[in-house]
Motif scaffolding. Sequence first.
Motif, PDB file in Angstrom:
ATOM      1  N   ASP A 167      47.493  18.809 -48.746  1.00  0.00           N
ATOM      2  CA  ASP A 167      46.861  17.997 -49.317  1.00  0.00           C
ATOM      3  C   ASP A 167      46.484  16.525 -48.714  1.00  0.00           C
ATOM      4  O   ASP A 167      45.762  15.747 -49.438  1.00  0.00           O
ATOM      5  CB  ASP A 167      47.978  17.614 -50.472  1.00  0.00           C
ATOM      6  N   PHE A 168      46.878  16.481 -47.340  1.00  0.00           N
ATOM      7  CA  PHE A 168      46.582  15.303 -46.926  1.00  0.00           C
ATOM      8  C   PHE A 168      45.672  15.348 -45.511  1.00  0.00           C
ATOM      9  O   PHE A 168      45.660  16.504 -45.066  1.00  0.00           O
ATOM     10  CB  PHE A 168      47.734  14.511 -46.370  1.00  0.00           C
TER      11      PHE A 168
ATOM     12  N   LYS B 241      43.506  19.757 -42.920  1.00  0.00           N
ATOM     13  CA  LYS B 241      44.546  19.063 -43.931  1.00  0.00           C
ATOM     14  C   LYS B 241      45.986  19.485 -43.608  1.00  0.00           C
ATOM     15  O   LYS B 241      46.263  20.450 -43.044  1.00  0.00           O
ATOM     16  CB  LYS B 241      44.283  19.741 -45.402  1.00  0.00           C
ATOM     17  N   VAL B 242      46.908  18.631 -43.876  1.00  0.00           N
ATOM     18  CA  VAL B 242      48.156  19.044 -43.639  1.00  0.00           C
ATOM     19  C   VAL B 242      49.078  18.734 -44.914  1.00  0.00           C
ATOM     20  O   VAL B 242      48.395  17.989 -45.911  1.00  0.00           O
ATOM     21  CB  VAL B 242      48.865  17.974 -42.414  1.00  0.00           C
TER      22      VAL B 242
ATOM     23  N   ALA C  27      39.341  24.891 -39.384  1.00  0.00           N
ATOM     24  CA  ALA C  27      40.332  23.905 -40.388  1.00  0.00           C
ATOM     25  C   ALA C  27      39.887  24.133 -41.677  1.00  0.00           C
ATOM     26  O   ALA C  27      38.998  23.965 -42.216  1.00  0.00           O
ATOM     27  CB  ALA C  27      40.316  22.667 -39.958  1.00  0.00           C
ATOM     28  N   ARG C  28      41.011  24.204 -42.366  1.00  0.00           N
ATOM     29  CA  ARG C  28      40.946  24.311 -43.988  1.00  0.00           C
ATOM     30  C   ARG C  28      41.553  23.204 -44.575  1.00  0.00           C
ATOM     31  O   ARG C  28      42.617  22.456 -44.199  1.00  0.00           O
ATOM     32  CB  ARG C  28      41.311  25.685 -44.450  1.00  0.00           C
ATOM     33  N   ASP C  29      41.606  23.258 -46.135  1.00  0.00           N
ATOM     34  CA  ASP C  29      42.407  22.302 -46.831  1.00  0.00           C
ATOM     35  C   ASP C  29      43.354  23.087 -47.674  1.00  0.00           C
ATOM     36  O   ASP C  29      44.065  22.404 -48.395  1.00  0.00           O
ATOM     37  CB  ASP C  29      41.628  21.269 -47.811  1.00  0.00           C
ATOM     38  N   SER C  30      43.548  24.285 -47.518  1.00  0.00           N
ATOM     39  CA  SER C  30      44.498  25.265 -48.091  1.00  0.00           C
ATOM     40  C   SER C  30      44.686  26.511 -47.247  1.00  0.00           C
ATOM     41  O   SER C  30      43.916  26.867 -46.459  1.00  0.00           O
ATOM     42  CB  SER C  30      44.405  25.369 -49.467  1.00  0.00           C
ATOM     43  N   ALA C  31      45.987  27.040 -47.607  1.00  0.00           N
ATOM     44  CA  ALA C  31      46.215  28.341 -46.982  1.00  0.00           C
ATOM     45  C   ALA C  31      47.362  29.076 -47.778  1.00  0.00           C
ATOM     46  O   ALA C  31      47.977  28.487 -48.418  1.00  0.00           O
ATOM     47  CB  ALA C  31      47.050  28.107 -45.331  1.00  0.00           C
TER      48      ALA C  31
END
Length: 359
Positions: free
Chosen positions: A143-144, A154-155, A133-137
């Motif tokens: 951002d959430f 993150k979604v 899982a990442r916080d950006s792609a």
Amino acid sequence: MSACPCCLEVLTPALLGLGGRRLAGRCGLCGDEVCQHCLRSGSCASCLWDALAARGGTPSFPEPPGRRRRAAQAACTHPQAVRWMRCCPSCGLELEWEAEHGNPLCDACGAPSHEAFNACWACGESFEEENEARDSAEGYALDFDCRSRRCEGKVAWLMPYCPWCATAQRWRPSPEEGAPVCVGCEAKLEPTWAFCTACGEEAPLPEECFSCAASLDQVDCAARCEHCRRMVCGDCFGDYSVKGASPAARELLLCTACAEELGASPLVEEEAPEAEAPEAPEPPAAARPAPSSPWEVLGVAPGTPLAEVKRVYLALITQYHPDKVAQLGPKLQALAAEETRKLNQAWSELRQRGDRGSA
């Protein structure tokens, strides 16, 4: 509960095989599946209305609400729409987002995806991947935090599912008290939205007028300001003339706060000067039609209280607003403008009489 796209009436089951409203067939022109009341000779009532109007005829039935919505959707530029919204908040049209940067599409629903996602953000279908899982792609702003405590991914705002663990997300985009709630999917909507961004259902009225806090369930009429997009009661909106960059002034339906902010002025109710023409012989007095009184123009009895007259006036004037007749022909638009002028003149005269009487 779904509705017919032509008449916008909610589909209902029949009772003992009688009555009800159900989808009966597909229109041979637009392809929409419509109810039995709207299917006529293989075409829906909206397409039939278009065909008759295109030939210069006058349809014998009222313009279907679905046709007006379809025309509004075709003209809408989706100014409020952002990524992950399934429907435009201004017109309700279902939106389709294209994949960026060569990203793949979901095999189940066709939504744009990402090679590092483990599940589809739109339908929750699992890709049977185990990417971290990442916080950006690339191409996606995330951002959430996912609402699942076991997921560290993150979604993005309005993603219905987490692209890492497929957990359903529940968004409450509006923090305002009294914001309307979608009757279709129970999402809390922004007050400036006319449609739900998740399911396209028309947004219900907020609880209170944005300007005066009057209960919108109890007022005579309400409208959406064309500048701030908020719903206000009949006492807090009006037709105004706004001067912009172009020489011609725009006519907008504005709440009083926006009218003051934009420096708008109420529409002039005086008749435009007409070109001089050769004087014709005046007909005999018996042949001249008697001028309509302001009471007759508004359709109220002489002596009706001013508050009741105002209620009737506001209800009538909203029927001829430029937005309501924008899809009609030039002749019908001119008739609507003339009717608006008569209503404004009649209301102005009766209001002045009332002010002098109370003075």
